[in-house]
Design a protein around this motif. Sequence first.
Motif, PDB file in Angstrom:
ATOM      1  N   VAL A 506       1.998  12.364   1.480  1.00  0.00           N
ATOM      2  CA  VAL A 506       3.127  11.763   1.042  1.00  0.00           C
ATOM      3  C   VAL A 506       2.895  11.292  -0.575  1.00  0.00           C
ATOM      4  CG1 VAL A 506       3.862  10.823   3.398  1.00  0.00           C
ATOM      5  CG2 VAL A 506       2.442   9.433   1.569  1.00  0.00           C
ATOM      6  N   VAL A 507       4.003  11.092  -1.473  1.00  0.00           N
ATOM      7  CA  VAL A 507       3.918  10.936  -2.666  1.00  0.00           C
ATOM      8  C   VAL A 507       4.463   9.397  -2.639  1.00  0.00           C
ATOM      9  CG1 VAL A 507       5.122  10.997  -4.906  1.00  0.00           C
ATOM     10  CG2 VAL A 507       4.742  13.110  -3.410  1.00  0.00           C
ATOM     11  N   LEU A 508       3.340   8.568  -3.159  1.00  0.00           N
ATOM     12  CA  LEU A 508       3.809   7.075  -3.341  1.00  0.00           C
ATOM     13  C   LEU A 508       4.589   6.866  -4.404  1.00  0.00           C
ATOM     14  CD1 LEU A 508       0.201   5.614  -2.753  1.00  0.00           C
ATOM     15  CD2 LEU A 508       2.141   6.103  -1.335  1.00  0.00           C
ATOM     16  N   SER A 509       5.489   5.850  -4.342  1.00  0.00           N
ATOM     17  CA  SER A 509       6.413   5.554  -5.392  1.00  0.00           C
ATOM     18  C   SER A 509       5.558   4.680  -6.512  1.00  0.00           C
ATOM     19  CB  SER A 509       7.645   4.588  -4.841  1.00  0.00           C
ATOM     20  OG  SER A 509       7.246   3.341  -4.378  1.00  0.00           O
ATOM     21  N   PRO A 510       6.234   4.013  -7.577  1.00  0.00           N
ATOM     22  CA  PRO A 510       5.314   3.395  -8.655  1.00  0.00           C
ATOM     23  C   PRO A 510       4.886   2.068  -7.684  1.00  0.00           C
ATOM     24  CG  PRO A 510       7.300   4.759  -9.331  1.00  0.00           C
ATOM     25  CD  PRO A 510       7.307   4.886  -8.244  1.00  0.00           C
ATOM     26  N   VAL A 511       5.799   1.406  -6.959  1.00  0.00           N
ATOM     27  CA  VAL A 511       5.441   0.199  -6.633  1.00  0.00           C
ATOM     28  C   VAL A 511       4.452   0.177  -5.432  1.00  0.00           C
ATOM     29  CG1 VAL A 511       6.668  -2.008  -5.286  1.00  0.00           C
ATOM     30  CG2 VAL A 511       8.012  -0.544  -7.250  1.00  0.00           C
ATOM     31  N   GLN A 512       4.706   1.347  -4.735  1.00  0.00           N
ATOM     32  CA  GLN A 512       3.527   1.647  -3.493  1.00  0.00           C
ATOM     33  C   GLN A 512       2.369   1.765  -4.223  1.00  0.00           C
ATOM     34  OE1 GLN A 512       5.405   4.611  -1.501  1.00  0.00           O
ATOM     35  NE2 GLN A 512       7.328   3.567  -0.564  1.00  0.00           N
ATOM     36  N   ALA A 513       2.362   2.715  -5.238  1.00  0.00           N
ATOM     37  CA  ALA A 513       0.968   2.751  -5.949  1.00  0.00           C
ATOM     38  C   ALA A 513       0.336   1.700  -6.314  1.00  0.00           C
ATOM     39  CB  ALA A 513       1.138   3.856  -7.071  1.00  0.00           C
ATOM     40  N   GLU A 514       1.321   0.705  -6.878  1.00  0.00           N
ATOM     41  CA  GLU A 514       0.722  -0.497  -7.499  1.00  0.00           C
ATOM     42  C   GLU A 514       0.077  -1.361  -6.441  1.00  0.00           C
ATOM     43  OE1 GLU A 514       2.127  -4.017 -10.971  1.00  0.00           O
ATOM     44  OE2 GLU A 514       3.542  -2.227  -9.969  1.00  0.00           O
ATOM     45  N   VAL A 515       0.785  -1.483  -5.517  1.00  0.00           N
ATOM     46  CA  VAL A 515       0.484  -2.467  -4.598  1.00  0.00           C
ATOM     47  C   VAL A 515      -0.856  -2.000  -3.771  1.00  0.00           C
ATOM     48  CG1 VAL A 515       0.854  -3.115  -2.029  1.00  0.00           C
ATOM     49  CG2 VAL A 515       2.757  -3.361  -3.756  1.00  0.00           C
ATOM     50  N   LEU A 516      -1.014  -0.730  -3.616  1.00  0.00           N
ATOM     51  CA  LEU A 516      -2.102  -0.111  -2.928  1.00  0.00           C
ATOM     52  C   LEU A 516      -3.563  -0.339  -3.977  1.00  0.00           C
ATOM     53  CD1 LEU A 516      -3.581   1.801  -0.959  1.00  0.00           C
ATOM     54  CD2 LEU A 516      -2.986   3.561  -1.939  1.00  0.00           C
ATOM     55  N   ALA A 517      -3.321  -0.239  -5.063  1.00  0.00           N
ATOM     56  CA  ALA A 517      -4.289  -0.428  -6.078  1.00  0.00           C
ATOM     57  C   ALA A 517      -4.773  -1.926  -6.183  1.00  0.00           C
ATOM     58  CB  ALA A 517      -3.819   0.124  -7.676  1.00  0.00           C
ATOM     59  N   LEU A 518      -3.528  -3.037  -6.027  1.00  0.00           N
ATOM     60  CA  LEU A 518      -4.228  -4.366  -6.086  1.00  0.00           C
ATOM     61  C   LEU A 518      -4.867  -4.566  -4.896  1.00  0.00           C
ATOM     62  CD1 LEU A 518      -0.696  -5.890  -7.567  1.00  0.00           C
ATOM     63  CD2 LEU A 518      -3.004  -5.903  -8.464  1.00  0.00           C
ATOM     64  N   VAL A 519      -4.324  -3.844  -3.600  1.00  0.00           N
ATOM     65  CA  VAL A 519      -4.816  -4.398  -2.453  1.00  0.00           C
ATOM     66  C   VAL A 519      -6.603  -3.844  -2.394  1.00  0.00           C
ATOM     67  CG1 VAL A 519      -5.048  -3.844   0.246  1.00  0.00           C
ATOM     68  CG2 VAL A 519      -3.030  -4.288  -1.064  1.00  0.00           C
ATOM     69  N   ALA A 520      -6.695  -2.675  -3.006  1.00  0.00           N
ATOM     70  CA  ALA A 520      -8.223  -1.915  -3.132  1.00  0.00           C
ATOM     71  C   ALA A 520      -8.812  -2.762  -4.077  1.00  0.00           C
ATOM     72  CB  ALA A 520      -7.858  -0.676  -3.586  1.00  0.00           C
ATOM     73  N   GLY A 521      -8.275  -3.547  -5.009  1.00  0.00           N
ATOM     74  CA  GLY A 521      -9.175  -4.078  -5.929  1.00  0.00           C
ATOM     75  C   GLY A 521      -9.320  -5.715  -5.348  1.00  0.00           C
ATOM     76  N   ILE A 554      -3.900  -1.806   6.225  1.00  0.00           N
ATOM     77  CA  ILE A 554      -3.779  -2.134   7.817  1.00  0.00           C
ATOM     78  C   ILE A 554      -3.686  -3.818   7.587  1.00  0.00           C
ATOM     79  CG2 ILE A 554      -5.066  -0.520   9.103  1.00  0.00           C
ATOM     80  CD1 ILE A 554      -7.496  -2.517   9.017  1.00  0.00           C
ATOM     81  N   ARG A 555      -2.894  -4.207   8.429  1.00  0.00           N
ATOM     82  CA  ARG A 555      -2.693  -5.759   8.357  1.00  0.00           C
ATOM     83  C   ARG A 555      -3.764  -6.510   9.156  1.00  0.00           C
ATOM     84  NH1 ARG A 555       2.295  -5.837  10.017  1.00  0.00           N
ATOM     85  NH2 ARG A 555       3.440  -6.256   8.006  1.00  0.00           N
ATOM     86  N   VAL A 556      -4.763  -7.023   8.509  1.00  0.00           N
ATOM     87  CA  VAL A 556      -6.109  -7.815   9.079  1.00  0.00           C
ATOM     88  C   VAL A 556      -5.539  -8.796  10.003  1.00  0.00           C
ATOM     89  CG1 VAL A 556      -8.057  -8.626   8.872  1.00  0.00           C
ATOM     90  CG2 VAL A 556      -7.504  -7.040   7.291  1.00  0.00           C
ATOM     91  N   VAL A 557      -4.747  -9.767   9.481  1.00  0.00           N
ATOM     92  CA  VAL A 557      -4.282 -10.899   9.821  1.00  0.00           C
ATOM     93  C   VAL A 557      -2.723 -11.153   9.317  1.00  0.00           C
ATOM     94  CG1 VAL A 557      -6.305 -12.058  10.700  1.00  0.00           C
ATOM     95  CG2 VAL A 557      -5.106 -12.805   8.426  1.00  0.00           C
ATOM     96  N   ARG A 558      -1.995 -12.030   9.883  1.00  0.00           N
ATOM     97  CA  ARG A 558      -0.798 -12.343   9.460  1.00  0.00           C
ATOM     98  C   ARG A 558      -0.870 -12.616   7.711  1.00  0.00           C
ATOM     99  NH1 ARG A 558       4.341 -13.255  10.838  1.00  0.00           N
ATOM    100  NH2 ARG A 558       5.663 -14.655   9.469  1.00  0.00           N
ATOM    101  N   GLY A 559      -0.228 -11.810   6.806  1.00  0.00           N
ATOM    102  CA  GLY A 559      -0.199 -12.106   5.507  1.00  0.00           C
ATOM    103  C   GLY A 559      -1.393 -11.493   4.753  1.00  0.00           C
ATOM    104  N   ARG A 560      -2.287 -10.938   5.391  1.00  0.00           N
ATOM    105  CA  ARG A 560      -3.627 -10.486   4.484  1.00  0.00           C
ATOM    106  C   ARG A 560      -3.719  -8.898   5.012  1.00  0.00           C
ATOM    107  NH1 ARG A 560      -7.954 -12.254   2.157  1.00  0.00           N
ATOM    108  NH2 ARG A 560      -7.238 -14.355   2.492  1.00  0.00           N
ATOM    109  N   TYR A 561      -4.017  -8.015   4.054  1.00  0.00           N
ATOM    110  CA  TYR A 561      -4.098  -6.595   4.152  1.00  0.00           C
ATOM    111  C   TYR A 561      -5.580  -6.188   3.752  1.00  0.00           C
ATOM    112  CZ  TYR A 561       1.015  -7.516   4.479  1.00  0.00           C
ATOM    113  OH  TYR A 561       2.017  -8.115   5.001  1.00  0.00           O
TER     114      TYR A 561
END
Length: 597
Positions: A506-521, A554-561
């Motif tokens: 899939v192609v990520l939208s700008p918001v999805q890409a930004e969220v993914l990068a933040l979670v990875a960071g 993945i959602r590890v616990v509620r509110g944490r990814y």
Amino acid sequence: GPSPLLGAAAVLGTTAVGARWWRAHPLGAAGRGVSAPVVPPSAPRDPELDPLCRAWAETNGSKDGKVPGSRLTGRADDAHTTTFDVVLRPGAHTVEDLVTHRVRLAGGLGVDADRVLFAPGRRGQGANRARLTIIHTDPVADTRLFTAPRVDDGTIRGVGRSIDGSGEVDVLMWDDGGTVPTAVVGSTGGGKSGATNILTTAALSTGVLNLLYADPKGNSSTALASRARVAVIGKQNVLALPRLVTAILAARAQIAAEAGSDLIFPSEQVPGWMFLHDEYSFVAHDPKVAALWTETVNTVRALGIWLVGLNQSQGQAAWGGDHARSAFASQVVAFRTNSKSSSDLVPGLLFDPAELPLNDGRPRRPVPGMAVHAHLDAPVRWDWLPSDADAARMVSKGLTAPALTASAAFDRYFAQPALHPLDEAAVTAVLGPPVGGRWQVGGLGGTHTLGDDDSVAGGAAGGAAVVVAAGRGARRAPWGSRASRASRASADGESAAAVELAASAVVLSPVQAEVLALVAGGTATTGALVDAVTASKAAVHDALDALIGYGRIIRVVRGRYQVVDLSRREENPAAGDCRLNDGDVDLEGSVDDARRV
């Protein structure tokens, strides 16, 4: 000495001597009354004595002048102008020669060039006749603020005033022959964007038009991008726009066919579109885009679509060729241009936009709102619809705040109707279901993605493409694929494993890409992500749901990814899904094959 006898003798003698003259006089014995004297009509002004006629004959009409053998006649004066008939030497010159040499001819008269106008002569006078207008009193010296749209049967009324005092000027959206494609050209600072805001406000106030806004520059109007029914932001996204436009045109053609009409007009029953393409020169170099828009402009007249193209220049290269430019030129509004582009580049311009007035400051800037309309004799000064920033500057200078700003006008007058079912189906087929009743590709708060026929790359902020890597043989994501991909696949009977494998493409939208990068960071909680991401809270939650659906987090616990490491996935039969340790997977096999892998 004097005596009564002498006085009586004098009276009788005078009466006897002057009797015949008394009888002939109007006050005499004949009794004829006094009549007003008959004044002969004044002779017409002698051109030889008129200083302007003499100046023309001595300079412009002399053998060394630009139009030798020509002369002025038929002077007429009104409150704002002085007009003459220009008699040209037959077979030597026409009004086009006057327009071409307007500045030099004005110099011959000793008049400012921006106060001299030429127009064709009156019908029946012949091609060697023209009209000269000299403006001596400026009726549009003061700026007039835009207060409300006035639209009457497809015509936007009173957008500006003519500088020759002839009155207000209109812009046509459609007439009995269909919609009228419109080009708005001009350099930065001339008033092009302000005029576009007025046109858009007026068009959408009708309640029968939806807005498709294409902005390859990426920052032309955030207010329009956030309000348009369909907004496509960023150069790469606009380059991919032909697929969407083609789908909408096909839907409109089907609407016309079902109605049994060769010509449809925007109405409450069949709402139309306003296609607003900003900064067209940013994508005009692409042959596919140029060909698509040239074809579109030539066909939308019958489909209830009002197309407005904005550009910096009139030159052919800025439009992708002469055919594309002339397609947009059914109606032209030209603000001042920096280049010396001749007015004959666009049919019907009687005044070169490169010669519109500048202010007296340093550096000299275009007078805002001054424009040339095709087929009108005199330049026009447009009304002004200030932005919020303009209003703030006015208040800071102690001026009265304007009653209406651009954003307030959009909020008050935008009345976009529900899409026709065929239009909605066409947009959904390309971009996917709407979010909040609209589609936005790219830009701040983007909700959808758009690619072209040869790539799955979608538009991200700044034009960069963010694509999730996929193994060989992986399927391409559908157009505008979003988090609903998994649910659609399940409804089609595909296994969860196959859905997860396909989601890796899939192609990520700008918001999805930004969220993914933040979670990875390491920004792993919902609150921290909402604070860090530039998009809204709702957009962040949508992005998290989409990334979970794609199998990227993945959602590890509620509110944490936590980001999923694709290289370390293992099969989990109990969960009923497939984890990979090798990207080289063929998805064309059965579900059992996928589980064995």
